[in-house]
Each structure stands twice: as structure tokens, then as C-alpha cells.
Design an enzyme around this catalytic site. Structure first.
Site, mmCIF file in Angstrom:
data_model
loop_
_atom_site.group_PDB
_atom_site.id
_atom_site.type_symbol
_atom_site.label_atom_id
_atom_site.label_comp_id
_atom_site.label_asym_id
_atom_site.label_seq_id
_atom_site.Cartn_x
_atom_site.Cartn_y
_atom_site.Cartn_z
ATOM 1 N N CYS A 2 0.580 -0.888 0.167
ATOM 2 C CA CYS A 2 -0.258 -0.205 0.198
ATOM 3 C C CYS A 2 0.573 0.866 -0.391
ATOM 4 O O CYS A 2 2.084 1.382 0.548
ATOM 5 C CB CYS A 2 -1.135 -0.189 1.258
ATOM 6 N N ARG A 27 4.056 0.784 -5.987
ATOM 7 C CA ARG A 27 4.435 -0.061 -5.052
ATOM 8 C C ARG A 27 3.433 -1.330 -5.303
ATOM 9 O O ARG A 27 3.477 -2.307 -4.322
ATOM 10 C CB ARG A 27 3.895 0.312 -3.879
ATOM 11 N N TRP A 71 -2.979 -2.953 -1.237
ATOM 12 C CA TRP A 71 -2.692 -3.965 -1.672
ATOM 13 C C TRP A 71 -3.814 -4.590 -0.702
ATOM 14 O O TRP A 71 -2.703 -4.781 0.365
ATOM 15 C CB TRP A 71 -1.115 -4.606 -1.810
ATOM 16 N N ASN A 97 -0.882 0.851 6.118
ATOM 17 C CA ASN A 97 -0.439 0.120 6.150
ATOM 18 C C ASN A 97 0.186 -1.086 6.977
ATOM 19 O O ASN A 97 0.081 0.037 8.025
ATOM 20 C CB ASN A 97 1.328 0.613 5.115
ATOM 21 N N GLY A 98 0.858 -1.815 6.936
ATOM 22 C CA GLY A 98 0.336 -3.116 7.968
ATOM 23 C C GLY A 98 -0.632 -3.715 8.317
ATOM 24 O O GLY A 98 -1.315 -3.872 7.554
ATOM 25 N N GLU A 475 18.222 -15.039 -11.032
ATOM 26 C CA GLU A 475 18.181 -13.859 -11.422
ATOM 27 C C GLU A 475 18.142 -13.676 -12.335
ATOM 28 O O GLU A 475 16.201 -13.177 -12.955
ATOM 29 C CB GLU A 475 19.432 -12.538 -10.500
ATOM 30 N N LYS A 479 13.651 -13.084 -13.202
ATOM 31 C CA LYS A 479 13.358 -11.274 -13.715
ATOM 32 C C LYS A 479 12.481 -11.482 -14.838
ATOM 33 O O LYS A 479 11.237 -11.373 -15.133
ATOM 34 C CB LYS A 479 15.046 -11.016 -14.486
ATOM 35 N N GLU A 482 8.271 -12.840 -13.604
ATOM 36 C CA GLU A 482 7.966 -11.841 -12.084
ATOM 37 C C GLU A 482 7.289 -11.213 -13.693
ATOM 38 O O GLU A 482 6.522 -10.308 -13.554
ATOM 39 C CB GLU A 482 8.752 -11.204 -11.490
ATOM 40 N N HIS A 498 20.519 -34.328 -12.638
ATOM 41 C CA HIS A 498 19.803 -34.841 -11.959
ATOM 42 C C HIS A 498 19.101 -34.431 -11.304
ATOM 43 O O HIS A 498 18.054 -34.140 -10.281
ATOM 44 C CB HIS A 498 21.053 -33.918 -10.350
ATOM 45 N N LYS A 597 6.430 -3.296 -4.713
ATOM 46 C CA LYS A 597 8.059 -2.878 -4.606
ATOM 47 C C LYS A 597 8.238 -3.478 -3.303
ATOM 48 O O LYS A 597 9.833 -3.805 -3.081
ATOM 49 C CB LYS A 597 7.570 -1.359 -5.284
HETATM 50 C C1 F6R Z 1 12.523 -9.224 -7.357
HETATM 51 C C2 F6R Z 1 12.190 -7.803 -6.518
HETATM 52 C C3 F6R Z 1 12.203 -8.089 -5.183
HETATM 53 C C4 F6R Z 1 12.737 -7.806 -4.270
HETATM 54 C C5 F6R Z 1 12.639 -8.218 -2.672
HETATM 55 C C6 F6R Z 1 13.533 -7.682 -1.870
HETATM 56 O O1 F6R Z 1 12.539 -8.108 -8.870
HETATM 57 O O2 F6R Z 1 12.554 -6.817 -7.178
HETATM 58 O O3 F6R Z 1 12.549 -10.360 -5.244
HETATM 59 O O4 F6R Z 1 14.152 -8.039 -4.865
HETATM 60 O O5 F6R Z 1 10.840 -7.813 -2.676
HETATM 61 O O6 F6R Z 1 13.091 -5.690 -1.841
HETATM 62 P P1 F6R Z 1 14.051 -5.485 -0.749
HETATM 63 O O7 F6R Z 1 15.977 -5.553 -1.717
HETATM 64 O O8 F6R Z 1 13.642 -3.752 -1.177
HETATM 65 O O9 F6R Z 1 14.235 -5.722 0.580
#
Ligand code: F6R
Length: 602
Positions: A2, A27, A71, A97-98, A475, A479, A482, A498, A597
């Protein structure tokens, strides 16, 4: 997660709240709402996006307002559950938020109150109403003393039409200081257009905002004097600058952000790497081991860091997912714990960091957000200095985290006398070359788009690598999955036989990261094995690797760099590959479904 904005001032309130909410869209959210005080409290809410919401809003006037992008956590996505939530008498509005963990218990105690939503937030509004005896500040203070859980809340009341009250516990809330106006938000980009002067609220602090003053108190009502911080982010950093998506813009930012991660830390003439005093003192200790804790992409940068630090220092490095470490991690107070978090607000990372501190470990955080919660928990922090990252998928902050880890590895190695001044100098020269190498990788964008046209309809991908390229494969897969919603998995190349081999069918795309290091022959063998089972090989290889064409079906070239630093241009290529495939599939790149985010809830 949120987003929150609160505003006290004389600007066009509707425009300001809507614009700020648009800046918080990254976000992640599913519904939106605002509350404005004019002659009375007016609340408007909608399911869906901010632009659609904006079209439905009437003309509005007022000098105090709050806004929220929700959210869903408690209760379905609906207009009733969107924020602001209001009290029974329709006078008090709350955005939150929370999570209020004890909301059911509190609800039962609020006899005579009629609840209209399924949210935990509505309980806060009613609780404030119940405690209101003529002072909103006091009522909020009494209410939050009864709440268990994490929250940042912003509250307005029709009875006190010139005030906003905000409070936080384990969820970010930041005051923006203006001239004749003040802001309160969950995230700096919400008000960055208007001010760079900020004050961070700490846990269990409560603030009272008017257009011409701010006051901060502890929960016992004692006033606290706090310093303001100047943010060096530019509003341009939070805009798309002509790119179709924030993610593409942020991928292209990397030539610059790599430079920024190095500024003030590498000194060519002095042949030195320097950090701030507190970090320097943390790094002079002799540690038996180093623990890295993080989530998601930050976890993978930590995993890359493991290879860099072990290689340069010989100190064993354990990389743990923060969500696991916080409950199961071994806490050894002779270790250095490094938490990595772009936002500095990820709930699991903060919890893991607190656990490490409690056990007496020295703690250090690598983050992009000055003043974020993580910076206030750890013994020291290093900023990645990447500017705001708006796209949900982390890109530029990933490469900057790796650079900071590399600098840490060099510094520790130098302190331990594993490398001398001359070697350090050579690494500094290589680092200085990196922005140019990043540019060369970015120049591959058009080629990668063409290649993506042959693959964007695929349903699955494998990514493989060895050594430092293994976390890059993880990674690369993250990427792609997602933002394109294609099933993608990363593996250490040696693991294919394996299990993952069972997935391979004719033309199954396998992305292979190839560097000319000690396992070069082995990775070529892995390519051969995968090809023998019908796979189509997309190799990401050094521009000077002349043999790779014989093995791979398609080759994407990265500029030659020393093996330890090749991870930077390779990461950029993986990001571009994910981006172009997702764009060809018309995906919502900057706001992938179900993702947020900043993951401030558990
Ligand atoms: C993927 C992504 C997430 C963040 C994860 C941790 O592209 O951005 O996997 O890396 O949510 O977020 P932070 O780095 O803010 O702790």
C-alpha cells in the site's frame, strides 16, 4: 504494498493527492481512495487504477487531505475495503499500511460500533473515535497503544480541520517539509516533486502536521526534536525520461548508477577504497564468517557477493533468505551480518536483522534508501546511491548492490593483507572501466529484442551457470518469470543431469551464462548435453569467445571484463532479455500482477 500520502497546504488538493498516488502506483495496489476536509470530511474510493479513479472525482477543495493505494491483505478487493476507512460518526478518516494483528479482539471490545468493511484498518478509525475527547493527537496515541502489529497510519478529523496525525511502527512513514506546506508519505517519490527535505519517523513515534508546523512525540506525549535529511534524488530519476517503461529506463540508468555506487569510495591516485568511518571500523575486525541475509533479487546479489568475498578474502560466507534466517539461522556473534535490501523496509529482512543484532553480531546494511528502517537498525549502512527505483522488478539496484559487495570484498581482503596496494589499484582501474562496459552491454538491446521475437511465446525457460554465474542464472530466471509470467528456473549447470533434464524437449530454451574461467570446458559440456536432448541454447558469452558459436544456437555478447566483474554486463543482458520478452507479450512490466515493490508485510 500500500501507498500513503497526506498533505497540509494550499495547493490544488485533488490534483496533488492524485499525482502523489500515481507516483506510489509502483508499490503495487488494487484499489484507491482519498479523504479531504473542506467544510466536512469527504471520502472517495474505487477499485482499480488511479487514472480511472481520477476521472470519477468531482471538483474538490480543501487544505488537508490523505490518500491511499491499497494492496489487499484483510478482506477482498472492494470499494468498501479500500482506504480511507472511517469512524461510525463519519468524522475521522484513516489510511493504513501494515497489519493490525489483534483487530478481531479489538473489534469485539468496541461495543456499539457498526463495522462496514472486512479490514483491520476500520478498527483503528473506530478506536480513535472511541478515544476522542477533543484532541486527535491524544486519541491516536491512545488508540495505537492498544494495537499490536506493524502499521503506519495517517489520520484526519472533521473536528480538527487543519491537522494531520501520523504514526508508525515497523512500516515506513516520512515527513516532507515544505514552505507553508507539509507532506506525510510511505515513500519519498510521493512528494519528491515538491521537496527534498525529509524527516523520518521512528517506530512508536507520532507526528502532528499543519501547513506551517510539524511536531513529533513519543507515545507518552513527550516532544522529540529530530533532524531533517536532504534527499539527493532528482524528480527526473522518478520519471520515465521518454522510455516506455520505468524498468527499461532503470536498466539504461545503469551506466550512471554504477558510477554513483563507486563515487566517494574508490580513489585511484591514493590507490585506496574508503568507506565511512563506522563501516571502516566494522571492517577492521577479524570475522570467522560472514552471513548475508536478504530476499528476492537482493538475495541473489548477496549470493554473487558470496563468490566475490570468498574469492578475495578466504572468509566463508553464508547466504540466507531473510525469511528463513529470522527463525532458523545460526547466530554466531563472531560473524559479520550483512543485510541487503533495496528498500530497507522488507519486513523479513528487518526481522532477520533484528535477530542478528540481538545475538550480538556486528551488522551492516546495504540499501538504496537513506533513513530507511534497516539503516536505523544496523550498526552501519552503505547506500547504493542508485536514485529511486520505480519498476517493481529490481534492476539498477541489483548491479549497485553487487558493486558495493565487491568494494567490501576488496577492502576486507586488503585489511587482511590478502591483496596489496598494486592489486587493489588494478581492481580500481577495472572498476573505473565498468560504466563503459555497462554501456556496451546496453548497446545490445536491439539485438536482444530481435532474439526475443523468436522466444516470447515460449512457456518455459531454463537458466544455467557455474560459479558466480549460478546466482546470475537464478536472478535471470526470476526477472523473466516476474515480468513475463513465463515459467523460468535457474540452476547450477552441473545440476541439470540430476533432474531438470527431464524437462528438456525439442527447442526448449536454455539460457547459458558462459565465462572463460576454470569451469569453461564443463559449461561447454553442459551445453552439449542439453543440445543432445533437443534444447535450444542461448549463450551469453564474452565478446572474445570465438569457440562458443560452435556450441550454442544463439549467442549474445557481453563486453570483455575480468571474470569477477563480468557479472555486471551479464546482469544487464539478462535484464534486457526479460524486458523485451515481457514487452513483446504486452505484460504490465512496471507493475507485475500480484507483486509489490516494497514488501512491508510478512
Ligand atoms: C525482484 C524484486 C524482489 C525484491 C525483494 C526484496 O525483482 O525486486 O524480489 O528484491 O522483494 O526487496 P528489497 O531489496 O527491497 O528488500
Amino acid at each position: 504494498m500500500c501507498g500513503i500520502i497526506g498533505y497540509a497546504g494550499n495547493r490544488d488538493i485533488k490534483k496533488l493527492l492524485v499525482e502523489s498516488l500515481k507516483r506510489l502506483e509502483y508499490r503495487g495496489y488494487d484499489s484507491v481512495g482519498i479523504g479531504i476536509i473542506s467544510d466536512k470530511l469527504n471520502v472517495f474510493k474505487e477499485v482499480g487504477d488511479v487514472s480511472n479513479f481520477e476521472r470519477k472525482l468531482p471538483k474538490l477543495k480543501g487544505n488537508i487531505g490523505i490518500g491511499h493505494t491499497r494492496w489487499a491483505t484483510h478482506g477482498e478487493v472492494s470499494k468498501l475495503n479500500a482506504h480511507p476507512q472511517i469512524s461510525c460518526n463519519n468524522k475521522i478518516a484513516v489510511v493504513h499500511n501494515g497489519i493490525v494483528e489483534n483487530f478481531k479482539e479489538l473489534k469485539e471490545k468496541l461495543k456499539g460500533h457498526k463495522f462496514e468493511s472486512q479490514t483491520d484498518t476500520e478498527v483503528i478509525a473506530h478506536l480513535i473515535e472511541e478515544n476522542y475527547k477533543g484532541s486527535l493527537l491524544e486519541a491516536v496515541c491512545l488508540a495505537i497503544k492498544k494495537i499490536k502489529g506493524s502499521y503506519s497510519i495517517v489520520v484526519i478529523s472533521e473536528d480538527e480541520p487543519d491537522k494531520i496525525v501520523g504514526a508508525r511502527n515497523e512500516s515506513p512513514l516520512i515527513i516532507g517539509l515544505g514552505d507553508g506546506e507539509n507532506f506525510l508519505a510511505s515513500d519519498i517519490p510521493a512528494f519528491l516533486k515538491y521537496t527534498k527535505r525529509v524527516v523520518y519517523l521512528n517506530d512508536e513515534e507520532i507526528c502532528l502536521l499543519k501547513n506551517d508546523s510539524i511536531k513529533i512525540y513519543d507515545l507518552n506525549g513527550n516532544e522529540k526534536l529530530k533532524e531533517e535529511t536532504i534527499i539527493n534524488w532528482d524528480i527526473k530519476d522518478a520519471e520515465k525520461s521518454g522510455f516506455p517503461h520505468y524498468m527499461l529506463k532503470e536498466i539504461h540508468d545503469q551506466q550512471d548508477t554504477i558510477q554513483r555506487a563507486l563515487i566517494g569510495r574508490i580513489f585511484e591516485i591514493e590507490r585506496e577504497i574508503k568507506f565511512e568511518e563506522i563501516i571502516e571500523s566494522l571492517l577492521t575486525n577479524r570475522y570467522n564468517n560472514i552471513h548475508i541475509i536478504a530476499c528476492g533479487t537482493s538475495y541473489y546479489s548477496g549470493f554473487v557477493g558470496k563468490y566475490l568475498i570468498e574469492n578475495l578474502t578466504g572468509i566463508p560466507v553464508y547466504v540466507d533468505l531473510a525469511s528463513e534466517y529470522r527463525f532458523y539461522g545460526i547466530r554466531d556473534n563472531s560473524s559479520l551480518v550483512i543485510a541487503i535490501s533495496q528498500s530497507g523496509e522488507t519486513s523479513d529482512t528487518l526481522a532477520a536483522l533484528k535477530e542478528a543484532k540481538k545475538s550480538g553480531c556486528n551488522t551492516l546494511v546495504i540499501t538504496n534508501v537513506i533513513g530507511s528502517s534497516a539503516t536505523r537498525i544496523a550498526d552501519g549502512f552503505i547506500l547504493t546511491q542508485s536514485g529511486p527505483e520505480i519498476g517493481v522488478a529490481a534492476t539498477k539496484t541489483f548491479t549497485s548492490q553487487i558493486i558495493v559487495l565487491f568494494l567490501l570484498a576488496l577492502k576486507i581482503s586488503f585489511n587482511l593483507k590478502n591483496i596489496g596496494t598494486q592489486q587493489l589499484y588494478e581492481f580500481i582501474l577495472q572498476l573505473k572501466e565498468l560504466p563503459r562496459k555497462a554501456r556496451a552491454a546496453l548497446d545490445q538491446s536491439a539485438t536482444i529484442r530481435e532474439i526475443s521475437k523468436d522466444f516470447f511465446k515460449e512457456r518455459s525457460f531454463l537458466f544455467i551457470g557455474r560459479g558466480i554465474n549460478y546466482p546470475l542464472a537464478l536472478e535471470g530466471a526470476l526477472k523473466l518469470k516476474e515480468i513475463s509470467y513465463i515459467q523460468a528456473e535457474g540452476f547450477a549447470a552441473g545440476e541439470l543431469k540430476h533432474g531438470p533434464f527431464a524437462l528438456l524437449t525439442k527447442n526448449f530454451p536454455v539460457v547459458v551464462i558462459v565465462t572463460k574461467d576454470i569451469s569453461y570446458d564443463k559449461i561447454l559440456a553442459n551445453i552439449g548435453e542439453a543440445k543432445a536432448r533437443g534444447a535450444k541454447i542461448i549463450a551469453i558469452a564474452d565478446q572474445n569467445d570465438t569457440d562458443i558459436e560452435k556450441y550454442a544456437d544463439i549467442v549474445i555478447r557481453y563486453p570483455s571484463v575480468s571474470n569477477m566483474l563480468a557479472c555486471i554486463p551479464i546482469s544487464i543482458i539478462l535484464q534486457l532479455l526479460a524486458y523485451h520478452i515481457a514487452d513483446l507479450r504486452n505484460c504490465s512490466i512496471d507493475k507485475p500482477r500480484n507483486l509489490a515493490k516494497s514488501v512491508t508485510v510478512e
